[in-house]
Every structure is written in C-alpha cells, then in structure tokens.
Motif scaffolding. Sequence first.
Motif, PDB file in Angstrom:
ATOM      1  N   ALA A  14       0.739  -1.284   0.249  1.00 29.36           N
ATOM      2  CA  ALA A  14       0.209   0.167  -0.078  1.00 29.36           C
ATOM      3  C   ALA A  14       0.871   1.178  -0.005  1.00 29.36           C
ATOM      4  O   ALA A  14       0.540   2.310  -0.730  1.00 29.36           O
ATOM      5  CB  ALA A  14      -0.783   0.113   1.047  1.00 29.36           C
ATOM      6  N   MET A  15       1.814   1.376   0.590  1.00 25.19           N
ATOM      7  CA  MET A  15       3.335   2.182   0.927  1.00 25.19           C
ATOM      8  C   MET A  15       3.594   2.523  -0.428  1.00 25.19           C
ATOM      9  O   MET A  15       4.070   3.780  -1.124  1.00 25.19           O
ATOM     10  CB  MET A  15       4.098   2.200   2.399  1.00 25.19           C
ATOM     11  N   LEU A  16       3.975   1.416  -1.170  1.00 24.17           N
ATOM     12  CA  LEU A  16       4.469   1.787  -2.090  1.00 24.17           C
ATOM     13  C   LEU A  16       3.472   1.963  -3.934  1.00 24.17           C
ATOM     14  O   LEU A  16       4.265   2.916  -4.179  1.00 24.17           O
ATOM     15  CB  LEU A  16       5.433   0.205  -2.505  1.00 24.17           C
ATOM     16  N   VAL A  17       2.597   1.574  -3.640  1.00 26.02           N
ATOM     17  CA  VAL A  17       2.011   1.908  -4.009  1.00 26.02           C
ATOM     18  C   VAL A  17       1.338   3.580  -4.294  1.00 26.02           C
ATOM     19  O   VAL A  17       1.269   4.205  -5.483  1.00 26.02           O
ATOM     20  CB  VAL A  17       0.549   1.072  -4.185  1.00 26.02           C
ATOM     21  N   GLU A  18       1.512   3.989  -3.346  1.00 25.90           N
ATOM     22  CA  GLU A  18       0.588   5.682  -3.261  1.00 25.90           C
ATOM     23  C   GLU A  18       2.407   5.538  -3.620  1.00 25.90           C
ATOM     24  O   GLU A  18       2.154   7.601  -4.068  1.00 25.90           O
ATOM     25  CB  GLU A  18       0.729   5.195  -1.387  1.00 25.90           C
ATOM     26  N   HIS A  19       3.162   5.402  -2.926  1.00 29.30           N
ATOM     27  CA  HIS A  19       4.317   5.691  -3.249  1.00 29.30           C
ATOM     28  C   HIS A  19       4.693   6.658  -5.520  1.00 29.30           C
ATOM     29  O   HIS A  19       5.277   7.307  -5.552  1.00 29.30           O
ATOM     30  CB  HIS A  19       5.579   5.966  -2.965  1.00 29.30           C
ATOM     31  N   PHE A  20       4.068   5.688  -5.817  1.00 27.31           N
ATOM     32  CA  PHE A  20       4.566   5.173  -7.296  1.00 27.31           C
ATOM     33  C   PHE A  20       3.647   6.058  -7.825  1.00 27.31           C
ATOM     34  O   PHE A  20       3.529   6.980  -8.519  1.00 27.31           O
ATOM     35  CB  PHE A  20       4.398   3.686  -7.954  1.00 27.31           C
ATOM     36  N   THR A  59       2.549   9.115  -6.824  1.00 33.96           N
ATOM     37  CA  THR A  59       3.542  10.890  -6.403  1.00 33.96           C
ATOM     38  C   THR A  59       5.133  10.427  -7.427  1.00 33.96           C
ATOM     39  O   THR A  59       5.557  12.338  -8.243  1.00 33.96           O
ATOM     40  CB  THR A  59       3.371  11.257  -4.758  1.00 33.96           C
ATOM     41  N   THR A  60       6.104   9.629  -7.854  1.00 32.11           N
ATOM     42  CA  THR A  60       6.865   9.334  -8.372  1.00 32.11           C
ATOM     43  C   THR A  60       6.262   9.656  -9.823  1.00 32.11           C
ATOM     44  O   THR A  60       7.331   9.438 -10.794  1.00 32.11           O
ATOM     45  CB  THR A  60       8.099   8.531  -8.125  1.00 32.11           C
ATOM     46  N   LYS A  61       5.361   8.848 -10.411  1.00 28.63           N
ATOM     47  CA  LYS A  61       5.131   9.017 -11.662  1.00 28.63           C
ATOM     48  C   LYS A  61       6.024   7.414 -12.874  1.00 28.63           C
ATOM     49  O   LYS A  61       6.662   8.045 -13.054  1.00 28.63           O
ATOM     50  CB  LYS A  61       5.082   9.870 -12.334  1.00 28.63           C
ATOM     51  N   GLN A  62       6.420   6.840 -11.524  1.00 25.41           N
ATOM     52  CA  GLN A  62       7.153   5.634 -13.011  1.00 25.41           C
ATOM     53  C   GLN A  62       6.641   4.839 -13.688  1.00 25.41           C
ATOM     54  O   GLN A  62       4.819   4.587 -13.623  1.00 25.41           O
ATOM     55  CB  GLN A  62       7.603   4.657 -11.614  1.00 25.41           C
ATOM     56  N   CYS A  85       8.720   2.835   4.077  1.00 30.64           N
ATOM     57  CA  CYS A  85       9.361   1.918   4.188  1.00 30.64           C
ATOM     58  C   CYS A  85      10.571   3.436   3.477  1.00 30.64           C
ATOM     59  O   CYS A  85      10.385   4.058   3.131  1.00 30.64           O
ATOM     60  CB  CYS A  85       8.670   2.110   2.040  1.00 30.64           C
ATOM     61  N   GLU A  86      11.719   2.164   2.959  1.00 33.46           N
ATOM     62  CA  GLU A  86      12.870   2.671   2.903  1.00 33.46           C
ATOM     63  C   GLU A  86      13.040   1.822   1.394  1.00 33.46           C
ATOM     64  O   GLU A  86      13.319   0.692   1.469  1.00 33.46           O
ATOM     65  CB  GLU A  86      13.889   2.489   3.661  1.00 33.46           C
ATOM     66  N   THR A  87      13.487   2.468   0.011  1.00 32.26           N
ATOM     67  CA  THR A  87      13.991   1.306  -1.041  1.00 32.26           C
ATOM     68  C   THR A  87      15.568   2.081  -1.099  1.00 32.26           C
ATOM     69  O   THR A  87      16.027   2.970  -1.490  1.00 32.26           O
ATOM     70  CB  THR A  87      12.934   1.836  -1.878  1.00 32.26           C
ATOM     71  N   GLU A  88      16.181   0.993  -1.651  1.00 30.09           N
ATOM     72  CA  GLU A  88      17.657   1.446  -2.457  1.00 30.09           C
ATOM     73  C   GLU A  88      17.762   0.269  -4.043  1.00 30.09           C
ATOM     74  O   GLU A  88      17.351  -0.648  -3.800  1.00 30.09           O
ATOM     75  CB  GLU A  88      18.870   0.973  -1.902  1.00 30.09           C
ATOM     76  N   VAL A  89      17.623   0.902  -5.034  1.00 30.34           N
ATOM     77  CA  VAL A  89      18.025   0.309  -6.239  1.00 30.34           C
ATOM     78  C   VAL A  89      19.260  -0.362  -5.723  1.00 30.34           C
ATOM     79  O   VAL A  89      20.419   0.394  -5.868  1.00 30.34           O
ATOM     80  CB  VAL A  89      17.888   0.956  -7.114  1.00 30.34           C
TER      81      VAL A  89
END
Length: 149
Positions: free
Chosen positions: A65-71, A73-76, A101-105
């Motif tokens: 849910a947090m990832l989808v909300e983040h996406f 706003t980032t318009k990936q 959440c924290e992410t790192e590519v």
Amino acid sequence: MLYFEDIEIGAKASFGHYEVKREEVVAFAERYDPQPFHLSDEAAAQTHFGRLSASGWHTCAMMMAMLVEHFKTTKQAGLGSPGIDELRWLKPVYPGDTLRCETEVIDTRASQSRPEMGSYRSRVTVRNQDDVAVMTVLSIGLVSTRPTA
C-alpha cells in the motif's frame, strides 16, 4: 515520468506512513492467516510475540500500500513485477506501530527480448516508529523504456 533509463543504481527513497490498527490486524488474520497469535491477545501472550502481532503477509500488504501510494507521486512508468527474490520478517509488527519504507535500487537490466522494457531490483526495508527494521524484501520491478517517437 520515470522510465527505465532514469533508474540509477544506488538511488534511495524514504516514504510512507502506515498506522497499524488492532481491528485491521485481526480482520486480516481472520481472513488470510488465522493463527492464534494474530487473532487473540491471550493466545499471543503465550508465544514469543508476547502480544497480538500482525501477520507477516499483512506486513507485506501494508508495504505494498505504501509503495503504490509512493508510485502515484513519483509517476514511474511501471509495468508490475515478476516477483521477489527474498523476503525476511525481522521483527514482529504490533497494533499501534507506525510503519514506513526505505528503498535502494541495487541493479538494473535491460530486457534482451522486450526492448520496450527493463527491470530493476530494489532492497525494500520496512521500519517501525523506533526506526527498527521489521521486514526486508528484494523486489523486482518492470518499467517501460522511454518512448522513441
């Protein structure tokens, strides 16, 4: 719009705010993971959890849910995911916790068979309000390449 070519190894993001509610923990468990320590304070008190805890699968759903909300706003230019490489539940999640959440590519790969897309792997860490890591995931994302026309 972020396309495959825009994704950089080492890129980091921190986002999300999810308040874990007791009613939601129990409702999720009743439907998807009806183990006693996810359903009952009394049963959970008799386990290493010590109190009612969220299902790990519920923690995954809260992360999603947090990832989808983040996406949003980032318009990936995302195309979904073929899956994950690793999932670890490090610490229990309890009602009253607040997650983020924290992410790192960690790597990217252009598709050899589908030039209109590429993939990337990210390390996702879910942390609680005390900055304690409660879950990690190595996820794979698919994303469109930049249109040429």
